[in-house]
Design a protein around this motif. Sequence first.
Motif, PDB file in Angstrom:
ATOM      1  N   VAL A   1     -21.511   4.531   3.964  1.00  0.00           N
ATOM      2  CA  VAL A   1     -20.112   4.886   4.135  1.00  0.00           C
ATOM      3  C   VAL A   1     -19.615   4.199   5.401  1.00  0.00           C
ATOM      4  O   VAL A   1     -20.357   4.009   6.334  1.00  0.00           O
ATOM      5  CB  VAL A   1     -19.965   6.416   4.315  1.00  0.00           C
ATOM      6  N   GLY A   2     -18.354   3.855   5.435  1.00  0.00           N
ATOM      7  CA  GLY A   2     -17.869   3.349   6.700  1.00  0.00           C
ATOM      8  C   GLY A   2     -16.618   2.515   6.703  1.00  0.00           C
ATOM      9  O   GLY A   2     -15.923   2.477   7.702  1.00  0.00           O
ATOM     10  N   GLU A   3     -16.278   1.831   5.646  1.00  0.00           N
ATOM     11  CA  GLU A   3     -15.100   0.975   5.678  1.00  0.00           C
ATOM     12  C   GLU A   3     -13.832   1.812   5.583  1.00  0.00           C
ATOM     13  O   GLU A   3     -13.639   2.598   4.663  1.00  0.00           O
ATOM     14  CB  GLU A   3     -15.126  -0.025   4.520  1.00  0.00           C
ATOM     15  N   LYS A   4     -12.943   1.651   6.536  1.00  0.00           N
ATOM     16  CA  LYS A   4     -11.672   2.370   6.521  1.00  0.00           C
ATOM     17  C   LYS A   4     -10.723   1.687   5.537  1.00  0.00           C
ATOM     18  O   LYS A   4     -10.565   0.478   5.556  1.00  0.00           O
ATOM     19  CB  LYS A   4     -11.039   2.385   7.913  1.00  0.00           C
ATOM     20  N   VAL A   5     -10.095   2.500   4.683  1.00  0.00           N
ATOM     21  CA  VAL A   5      -9.165   1.946   3.693  1.00  0.00           C
ATOM     22  C   VAL A   5      -7.752   2.504   3.842  1.00  0.00           C
ATOM     23  O   VAL A   5      -6.846   2.065   3.141  1.00  0.00           O
ATOM     24  CB  VAL A   5      -9.670   2.183   2.243  1.00  0.00           C
ATOM     25  N   GLY A   6      -7.550   3.473   4.734  1.00  0.00           N
ATOM     26  CA  GLY A   6      -6.215   4.040   4.908  1.00  0.00           C
ATOM     27  C   GLY A   6      -6.208   5.137   5.947  1.00  0.00           C
ATOM     28  O   GLY A   6      -7.229   5.446   6.548  1.00  0.00           O
ATOM     29  N   ASP A   7      -5.035   5.722   6.146  1.00  0.00           N
ATOM     30  CA  ASP A   7      -4.848   6.802   7.108  1.00  0.00           C
ATOM     31  C   ASP A   7      -4.472   8.083   6.374  1.00  0.00           C
ATOM     32  O   ASP A   7      -3.400   8.169   5.761  1.00  0.00           O
ATOM     33  CB  ASP A   7      -3.738   6.441   8.111  1.00  0.00           C
ATOM     34  N   ALA A   8      -5.368   9.078   6.458  1.00  0.00           N
ATOM     35  CA  ALA A   8      -5.127  10.365   5.804  1.00  0.00           C
ATOM     36  C   ALA A   8      -3.919  11.054   6.416  1.00  0.00           C
ATOM     37  O   ALA A   8      -3.678  10.965   7.625  1.00  0.00           O
ATOM     38  CB  ALA A   8      -6.365  11.249   5.941  1.00  0.00           C
ATOM     39  N   TYR A   9      -3.171  11.746   5.609  1.00  0.00           N
ATOM     40  CA  TYR A   9      -1.972  12.502   6.000  1.00  0.00           C
ATOM     41  C   TYR A   9      -0.826  11.600   6.464  1.00  0.00           C
ATOM     42  O   TYR A   9       0.143  12.083   7.021  1.00  0.00           O
ATOM     43  CB  TYR A   9      -2.289  13.552   7.080  1.00  0.00           C
ATOM     44  N   ARG A  10      -0.960  10.293   6.290  1.00  0.00           N
ATOM     45  CA  ARG A  10       0.103   9.378   6.698  1.00  0.00           C
ATOM     46  C   ARG A  10       0.514   8.421   5.584  1.00  0.00           C
ATOM     47  O   ARG A  10       1.689   8.185   5.387  1.00  0.00           O
ATOM     48  CB  ARG A  10      -0.347   8.544   7.905  1.00  0.00           C
ATOM     49  N   ASP A  11      -0.460   7.834   4.911  1.00  0.00           N
ATOM     50  CA  ASP A  11      -0.153   6.800   3.934  1.00  0.00           C
ATOM     51  C   ASP A  11       0.752   7.303   2.805  1.00  0.00           C
ATOM     52  O   ASP A  11       1.620   6.573   2.324  1.00  0.00           O
ATOM     53  CB  ASP A  11      -1.428   6.192   3.363  1.00  0.00           C
ATOM     54  N   GLY A  12       0.545   8.534   2.395  1.00  0.00           N
ATOM     55  CA  GLY A  12       1.362   9.106   1.310  1.00  0.00           C
ATOM     56  C   GLY A  12       2.813   9.321   1.694  1.00  0.00           C
ATOM     57  O   GLY A  12       3.672   9.516   0.814  1.00  0.00           O
ATOM     58  N   LEU A  13       3.097   9.296   2.988  1.00  0.00           N
ATOM     59  CA  LEU A  13       4.481   9.480   3.447  1.00  0.00           C
ATOM     60  C   LEU A  13       5.395   8.363   2.909  1.00  0.00           C
ATOM     61  O   LEU A  13       6.593   8.573   2.764  1.00  0.00           O
ATOM     62  CB  LEU A  13       4.548   9.540   4.965  1.00  0.00           C
ATOM     63  N   GLN A  14       4.828   7.208   2.589  1.00  0.00           N
ATOM     64  CA  GLN A  14       5.612   6.108   2.025  1.00  0.00           C
ATOM     65  C   GLN A  14       6.303   6.536   0.735  1.00  0.00           C
ATOM     66  O   GLN A  14       7.461   6.194   0.491  1.00  0.00           O
ATOM     67  CB  GLN A  14       4.700   4.909   1.701  1.00  0.00           C
ATOM     68  N   LEU A  15       5.575   7.312  -0.097  1.00  0.00           N
ATOM     69  CA  LEU A  15       6.150   7.766  -1.363  1.00  0.00           C
ATOM     70  C   LEU A  15       7.182   8.859  -1.137  1.00  0.00           C
ATOM     71  O   LEU A  15       8.145   8.967  -1.895  1.00  0.00           O
ATOM     72  CB  LEU A  15       5.051   8.264  -2.303  1.00  0.00           C
ATOM     73  N   ARG A  16       6.994   9.686  -0.112  1.00  0.00           N
ATOM     74  CA  ARG A  16       7.993  10.706   0.194  1.00  0.00           C
ATOM     75  C   ARG A  16       9.328  10.064   0.537  1.00  0.00           C
ATOM     76  O   ARG A  16      10.374  10.557   0.152  1.00  0.00           O
ATOM     77  CB  ARG A  16       7.537  11.569   1.376  1.00  0.00           C
TER      78      ARG A  16
END
Length: 190
Positions: free
Chosen positions: A172-187
């Motif tokens: 495990v280890g590769e970062k693919v996004g920011d939790a609690y932030r990336d979905g704000l784009q759809l909001r």
Amino acid sequence: MSRKNIGAKPYITPMPVLMISSYDEAEKPTAMLAVWGGITNETEITITVASQRNTLKGILARGSFVVSMADVENEVACDYLGITTGNKVEGKFEKSGFHTTKSEFVDAPIIDELPFAVECRVKCYDEETWRLVGEIVNVSLDERILGEDGKVSLKIFHPITFDWMNKSYLSVGEKVGDAYRDGLQLRKKN
């Protein structure tokens, strides 16, 4: 998109590779690997542990256990503890090459080489379902896996997961996004 139905299987992937440690009747460290488990609320962990497992005897007798995250650096020793039963192999834990320190919070050993440990008290165990539930009392982190911000860094700590379908361990280890932030784009769009 085409889908393939494979029936009711115990598949969710990946699964955490958990090392569960306790003391046996002779006060010696014992440990096993488990992959069916996880956090079930903010203060407890639930793990499936077969009733015939040697490590379970110590867990239930002492009312406590430690759950450590297996990592890339210790994958061979962790797998050994998963495929070898203490019911048949004398000194199984010592043969893994691991060392322990007694927890300050529960009556169970922390595996020194595994830097991420969750110390637990037994809440309950169901012999029919093999469900072990533990109350999380403390989380112990080796400072060597902490980043400059004082949080666990997956650039330093390399936990492994289990792919049940292919019977393999994955890093495990590769970062693919920011939790609690990336979905704000759809909001913002909606």
